[in-house]
Design a protein around this motif. Structure first.
Motif, PDB file in Angstrom:
ATOM      1  N   GLU A 174      -2.812   6.916   5.476  1.00 27.72           N
ATOM      2  CA  GLU A 174      -2.268   5.584   5.734  1.00 27.72           C
ATOM      3  C   GLU A 174      -3.323   4.569   6.163  1.00 27.72           C
ATOM      4  O   GLU A 174      -3.110   3.370   6.048  1.00 27.72           O
ATOM      5  CB  GLU A 174      -1.125   5.647   6.748  1.00 27.72           C
ATOM      6  CG  GLU A 174      -1.551   6.044   8.124  1.00 27.72           C
ATOM      7  CD  GLU A 174      -0.375   6.164   9.086  1.00 27.72           C
ATOM      8  OE1 GLU A 174      -0.638   6.177  10.286  1.00 27.72           O
ATOM      9  OE2 GLU A 174       0.774   6.243   8.644  1.00 27.72           O
ATOM     10  N   SER A 175      -4.491   5.030   6.621  1.00 26.96           N
ATOM     11  CA  SER A 175      -5.540   4.074   6.972  1.00 26.96           C
ATOM     12  C   SER A 175      -6.123   3.399   5.732  1.00 26.96           C
ATOM     13  O   SER A 175      -6.849   2.419   5.848  1.00 26.96           O
ATOM     14  CB  SER A 175      -6.654   4.756   7.778  1.00 26.96           C
ATOM     15  OG  SER A 175      -7.417   5.623   6.968  1.00 26.96           O
ATOM     16  N   HIS A 176      -5.806   3.903   4.557  1.00 22.71           N
ATOM     17  CA  HIS A 176      -6.280   3.318   3.299  1.00 22.71           C
ATOM     18  C   HIS A 176      -5.224   2.437   2.633  1.00 22.71           C
ATOM     19  O   HIS A 176      -5.415   1.992   1.501  1.00 22.71           O
ATOM     20  CB  HIS A 176      -6.687   4.432   2.330  1.00 22.71           C
ATOM     21  CG  HIS A 176      -7.758   5.306   2.865  1.00 22.71           C
ATOM     22  ND1 HIS A 176      -7.581   6.653   3.074  1.00 22.71           N
ATOM     23  CD2 HIS A 176      -9.019   5.025   3.282  1.00 22.71           C
ATOM     24  CE1 HIS A 176      -8.697   7.169   3.574  1.00 22.71           C
ATOM     25  NE2 HIS A 176      -9.576   6.205   3.713  1.00 22.71           N
ATOM     26  N   TYR A 177      -4.127   2.189   3.304  1.00 27.82           N
ATOM     27  CA  TYR A 177      -3.033   1.410   2.707  1.00 27.82           C
ATOM     28  C   TYR A 177      -3.291  -0.085   2.796  1.00 27.82           C
ATOM     29  O   TYR A 177      -3.908  -0.579   3.736  1.00 27.82           O
ATOM     30  CB  TYR A 177      -1.700   1.702   3.390  1.00 27.82           C
ATOM     31  CG  TYR A 177      -1.198   3.108   3.223  1.00 27.82           C
ATOM     32  CD1 TYR A 177      -1.788   3.994   2.317  1.00 27.82           C
ATOM     33  CD2 TYR A 177      -0.138   3.564   3.969  1.00 27.82           C
ATOM     34  CE1 TYR A 177      -1.328   5.287   2.178  1.00 27.82           C
ATOM     35  CE2 TYR A 177       0.336   4.858   3.832  1.00 27.82           C
ATOM     36  CZ  TYR A 177      -0.268   5.716   2.937  1.00 27.82           C
ATOM     37  OH  TYR A 177       0.204   6.991   2.797  1.00 27.82           O
ATOM     38  N   ASN A 178      -2.764  -0.795   1.820  1.00 31.96           N
ATOM     39  CA  ASN A 178      -2.757  -2.253   1.860  1.00 31.96           C
ATOM     40  C   ASN A 178      -1.488  -2.701   2.607  1.00 31.96           C
ATOM     41  O   ASN A 178      -0.719  -1.848   3.083  1.00 31.96           O
ATOM     42  CB  ASN A 178      -2.871  -2.829   0.437  1.00 31.96           C
ATOM     43  CG  ASN A 178      -1.683  -2.459  -0.447  1.00 31.96           C
ATOM     44  OD1 ASN A 178      -0.606  -2.120   0.029  1.00 31.96           O
ATOM     45  ND2 ASN A 178      -1.881  -2.533  -1.744  1.00 31.96           N
ATOM     46  N   ILE A 181       1.405  -3.554   1.723  1.00 34.85           N
ATOM     47  CA  ILE A 181       2.710  -3.117   1.207  1.00 34.85           C
ATOM     48  C   ILE A 181       2.831  -1.595   1.141  1.00 34.85           C
ATOM     49  O   ILE A 181       3.722  -1.060   0.488  1.00 34.85           O
ATOM     50  CB  ILE A 181       3.041  -3.766  -0.156  1.00 34.85           C
ATOM     51  CG1 ILE A 181       2.034  -3.347  -1.226  1.00 34.85           C
ATOM     52  CG2 ILE A 181       3.131  -5.282  -0.024  1.00 34.85           C
ATOM     53  CD1 ILE A 181       2.442  -3.727  -2.648  1.00 34.85           C
ATOM     54  N   GLY A 182       1.932  -0.886   1.818  1.00 42.46           N
ATOM     55  CA  GLY A 182       2.049   0.559   1.919  1.00 42.46           C
ATOM     56  C   GLY A 182       1.555   1.335   0.716  1.00 42.46           C
ATOM     57  O   GLY A 182       1.940   2.487   0.516  1.00 42.46           O
ATOM     58  N   MET A 183       0.710   0.739  -0.086  1.00 37.21           N
ATOM     59  CA  MET A 183       0.091   1.423  -1.221  1.00 37.21           C
ATOM     60  C   MET A 183      -1.385   1.640  -0.904  1.00 37.21           C
ATOM     61  O   MET A 183      -1.971   0.924  -0.095  1.00 37.21           O
ATOM     62  CB  MET A 183       0.198   0.578  -2.500  1.00 37.21           C
ATOM     63  CG  MET A 183       1.597   0.250  -2.923  1.00 37.21           C
ATOM     64  SD  MET A 183       2.386   1.711  -3.571  1.00 37.21           S
ATOM     65  CE  MET A 183       4.033   1.095  -3.812  1.00 37.21           C
ATOM     66  N   PRO A 201       0.365   1.712  -9.401  1.00 41.35           N
ATOM     67  CA  PRO A 201       0.078   1.760  -7.966  1.00 41.35           C
ATOM     68  C   PRO A 201      -0.046   3.205  -7.493  1.00 41.35           C
ATOM     69  O   PRO A 201       0.460   4.128  -8.119  1.00 41.35           O
ATOM     70  CB  PRO A 201       1.298   1.084  -7.336  1.00 41.35           C
ATOM     71  CG  PRO A 201       2.388   1.263  -8.330  1.00 41.35           C
ATOM     72  CD  PRO A 201       1.724   1.265  -9.681  1.00 41.35           C
ATOM     73  N   VAL A 202      -0.735   3.373  -6.384  1.00 41.85           N
ATOM     74  CA  VAL A 202      -0.858   4.682  -5.746  1.00 41.85           C
ATOM     75  C   VAL A 202      -0.049   4.591  -4.454  1.00 41.85           C
ATOM     76  O   VAL A 202      -0.516   4.020  -3.468  1.00 41.85           O
ATOM     77  CB  VAL A 202      -2.332   5.037  -5.452  1.00 41.85           C
ATOM     78  CG1 VAL A 202      -2.422   6.411  -4.809  1.00 41.85           C
ATOM     79  CG2 VAL A 202      -3.166   4.974  -6.724  1.00 41.85           C
TER      80      VAL A 202
END
Length: 188
Positions: free
Chosen positions: A90-94, A96-98, A138-139
């Protein structure tokens, strides 16, 4: 003042108002560890690119420090191709949670560069001239580890051309890239 208080009251982050409350805050943190890059750099003058990267994949030469920041590791190196695995969290999320596209782009840049490196003699370096990323899907959060493969399509003494792709845990291609890399002698 604690870290949470700094975040809640930092006027640069909050526009002058305390917009983030303690009840909404659920702070997390990560520790980034890496080995002194000089350890690996000392091997460059005596190992060709393929041997250097194979030793890195085997754990005999430390991974590049950037790998710790983006949770990636070089897992395979063969002539003209490399594979990285990345475990986004989750530290790599933008917002909107991707998984942020910058992480995917970093994987691709690393794969193209290291694929080029597999074709180079000892004492030779490379740097990206340009690369183009195509994001295909998206990822999402929790999509599992990604694999990124880079492949040389045209080796050269001055410029190397390479392509790459990133696949999610389900084997779907999420992004591709193509690019060129400048080749130059390393100063020792």
């Amino acid at each position: 003042m604690t870290g949470d208080e700094k975040l809640r009251h930092d006027p640069l982050r909050t526009g002058g108002e305390a917009k983030i409350t303690a009840t909404r805050m659920n702070a997390r943190e990560a520790t980034v560890r890496w080995v002194d890059p000089a350890v690996g750099l000392a091997e460059l003058p005596r190992l060709d690119g393929l041997d250097f990267l194979r030793r890195m994949a085997a754990g005999e030469v430390p991974q590049a420090p950037i790998a710790s920041h983006v949770a990636m590791e070089l897992i395979a190196a063969d002539p003209g191709t490399v594979t990285f695995r990345c475990h986004p969290d989750e530290s790599h999320y933008n917002p909107i949670g991707m998984v942020h596209g910058g992480l995917v782009s970093t994987l691709l840049d690393s794969a193209l560069g290291c694929a080029a490196h597999t074709t180079l003699p000892a004492g030779t370096g490379y740097t990206s001239i340009e690369y183009k990323v195509n994001y295909l899907r998206p990822v999402p959060a929790g999509s599992g580890p990604m694999l990124c493969t880079g492949t040389v399509v045209k080796p050269g003494r001055r410029v190397v051309f390479a392509e790459g792709e990133v696949m999610d845990a389900a084997g779907k291609v999420v992004a591709t890239a193509s690019g060129s890399l400048l080749v130059f002698p390393l100063e020792t």
